[in-house]
Design a protein around this motif. Structure first.
Motif, PDB file in Angstrom:
ATOM      1  N   THR A  37      69.461 -41.889 -36.420  1.00 40.13           N
ATOM      2  CA  THR A  37      70.790 -42.000 -35.815  1.00 40.13           C
ATOM      3  C   THR A  37      70.717 -43.052 -34.722  1.00 40.13           C
ATOM      4  O   THR A  37      69.715 -43.145 -34.012  1.00 40.13           O
ATOM      5  CB  THR A  37      71.289 -40.663 -35.242  1.00 40.13           C
ATOM      6  N   ARG A  38      71.747 -43.850 -34.627  1.00 40.02           N
ATOM      7  CA  ARG A  38      71.828 -44.865 -33.571  1.00 40.02           C
ATOM      8  C   ARG A  38      73.114 -44.703 -32.772  1.00 40.02           C
ATOM      9  O   ARG A  38      73.498 -45.585 -32.018  1.00 40.02           O
ATOM     10  CB  ARG A  38      71.735 -46.257 -34.184  1.00 40.02           C
ATOM     11  N   ASP A  39      73.783 -43.551 -32.949  1.00 35.66           N
ATOM     12  CA  ASP A  39      75.044 -43.298 -32.244  1.00 35.66           C
ATOM     13  C   ASP A  39      75.064 -41.896 -31.628  1.00 35.66           C
ATOM     14  O   ASP A  39      76.034 -41.175 -31.720  1.00 35.66           O
ATOM     15  CB  ASP A  39      76.239 -43.503 -33.181  1.00 35.66           C
ATOM     16  N   ASN A  40      73.945 -41.535 -31.014  1.00 36.43           N
ATOM     17  CA  ASN A  40      73.844 -40.266 -30.295  1.00 36.43           C
ATOM     18  C   ASN A  40      73.997 -39.052 -31.215  1.00 36.43           C
ATOM     19  O   ASN A  40      74.522 -38.023 -30.817  1.00 36.43           O
ATOM     20  CB  ASN A  40      74.854 -40.224 -29.153  1.00 36.43           C
TER      21      ASN A  40
ATOM     22  N   ARG B 191      75.855 -38.629 -33.978  1.00 37.03           N
ATOM     23  CA  ARG B 191      77.111 -38.423 -34.712  1.00 37.03           C
ATOM     24  C   ARG B 191      76.935 -38.672 -36.207  1.00 37.03           C
ATOM     25  O   ARG B 191      77.484 -37.944 -37.027  1.00 37.03           O
ATOM     26  CB  ARG B 191      78.219 -39.301 -34.143  1.00 37.03           C
ATOM     27  N   THR B 192      76.184 -39.723 -36.562  1.00 40.05           N
ATOM     28  CA  THR B 192      75.908 -39.988 -37.975  1.00 40.05           C
ATOM     29  C   THR B 192      74.416 -40.210 -38.154  1.00 40.05           C
ATOM     30  O   THR B 192      73.734 -40.724 -37.262  1.00 40.05           O
ATOM     31  CB  THR B 192      76.661 -41.238 -38.487  1.00 40.05           C
ATOM     32  N   TRP B 193      73.914 -39.795 -39.311  1.00 41.27           N
ATOM     33  CA  TRP B 193      72.515 -39.967 -39.671  1.00 41.27           C
ATOM     34  C   TRP B 193      72.460 -40.735 -40.984  1.00 41.27           C
ATOM     35  O   TRP B 193      73.214 -40.441 -41.897  1.00 41.27           O
ATOM     36  CB  TRP B 193      71.833 -38.609 -39.834  1.00 41.27           C
ATOM     37  N   THR B 194      71.562 -41.724 -41.060  1.00 38.22           N
ATOM     38  CA  THR B 194      71.395 -42.511 -42.279  1.00 38.22           C
ATOM     39  C   THR B 194      69.934 -42.484 -42.699  1.00 38.22           C
ATOM     40  O   THR B 194      69.049 -42.153 -41.897  1.00 38.22           O
ATOM     41  CB  THR B 194      71.844 -43.968 -42.074  1.00 38.22           C
TER      42      THR B 194
ATOM     43  N   ASN C 253      70.714 -42.956 -27.466  1.00 34.48           N
ATOM     44  CA  ASN C 253      71.483 -43.143 -28.696  1.00 34.48           C
ATOM     45  C   ASN C 253      70.669 -42.984 -29.972  1.00 34.48           C
ATOM     46  O   ASN C 253      71.221 -42.664 -31.016  1.00 34.48           O
ATOM     47  CB  ASN C 253      72.132 -44.535 -28.718  1.00 34.48           C
ATOM     48  N   THR C 254      69.383 -43.248 -29.925  1.00 33.75           N
ATOM     49  CA  THR C 254      68.564 -43.374 -31.124  1.00 33.75           C
ATOM     50  C   THR C 254      67.545 -42.250 -31.254  1.00 33.75           C
ATOM     51  O   THR C 254      66.825 -41.953 -30.305  1.00 33.75           O
ATOM     52  CB  THR C 254      67.817 -44.725 -31.114  1.00 33.75           C
TER      53      THR C 254
END
Length: 96
Positions: A32-35, A37-40, A18-19
């Motif tokens: 990313t911590r959701d595979n 899908r989103t990057w912060t 995931n990360t």
């Protein structure tokens, strides 16, 4: 997600399924911590040269324990990169 228009991907560290962390030149690093899908923006320490938090290198021993170095020094995390602690010496530091 979108990569900033001034940065460029400089490295990718995959911690688990995931990360992942993306180091960028001239921009803040991303996580990313959701595979993917989103990057912060990553909570990596800032460098001495510029405002972006840009790691020169990054590694994780497991999902919680990692190290990075920037022009501002060596840093470690014990909570998966949520917080980073400056490590003033090279060698074993308790908790890391």
């Amino acid at each position: 997600g979108r990569i900033g228009s001034y940065g460029f991907p400089d490295g990718l560290v995959v911690v688990d399924e995931n990360t992942a962390w993306m180091m960028q030149g001239r921009e803040d690093d991303l996580v990313t911590r959701d595979n993917g899908r989103t990057w912060t923006h990553a909570a990596l320490p800032q460098t001495y040269f510029g405002q972006a938090g840009s790691a020169e290198g990054l590694t994780f021993a497991d999902p919680l324990h990692g190290w990075t170095f920037t022009t501002a020094g060596l840093w470690g995390t014990t909570d998966g990169g949520v917080h980073w602690t400056y490590l003033p010496v090279i060698g074993r530091v308790p908790g890391y």
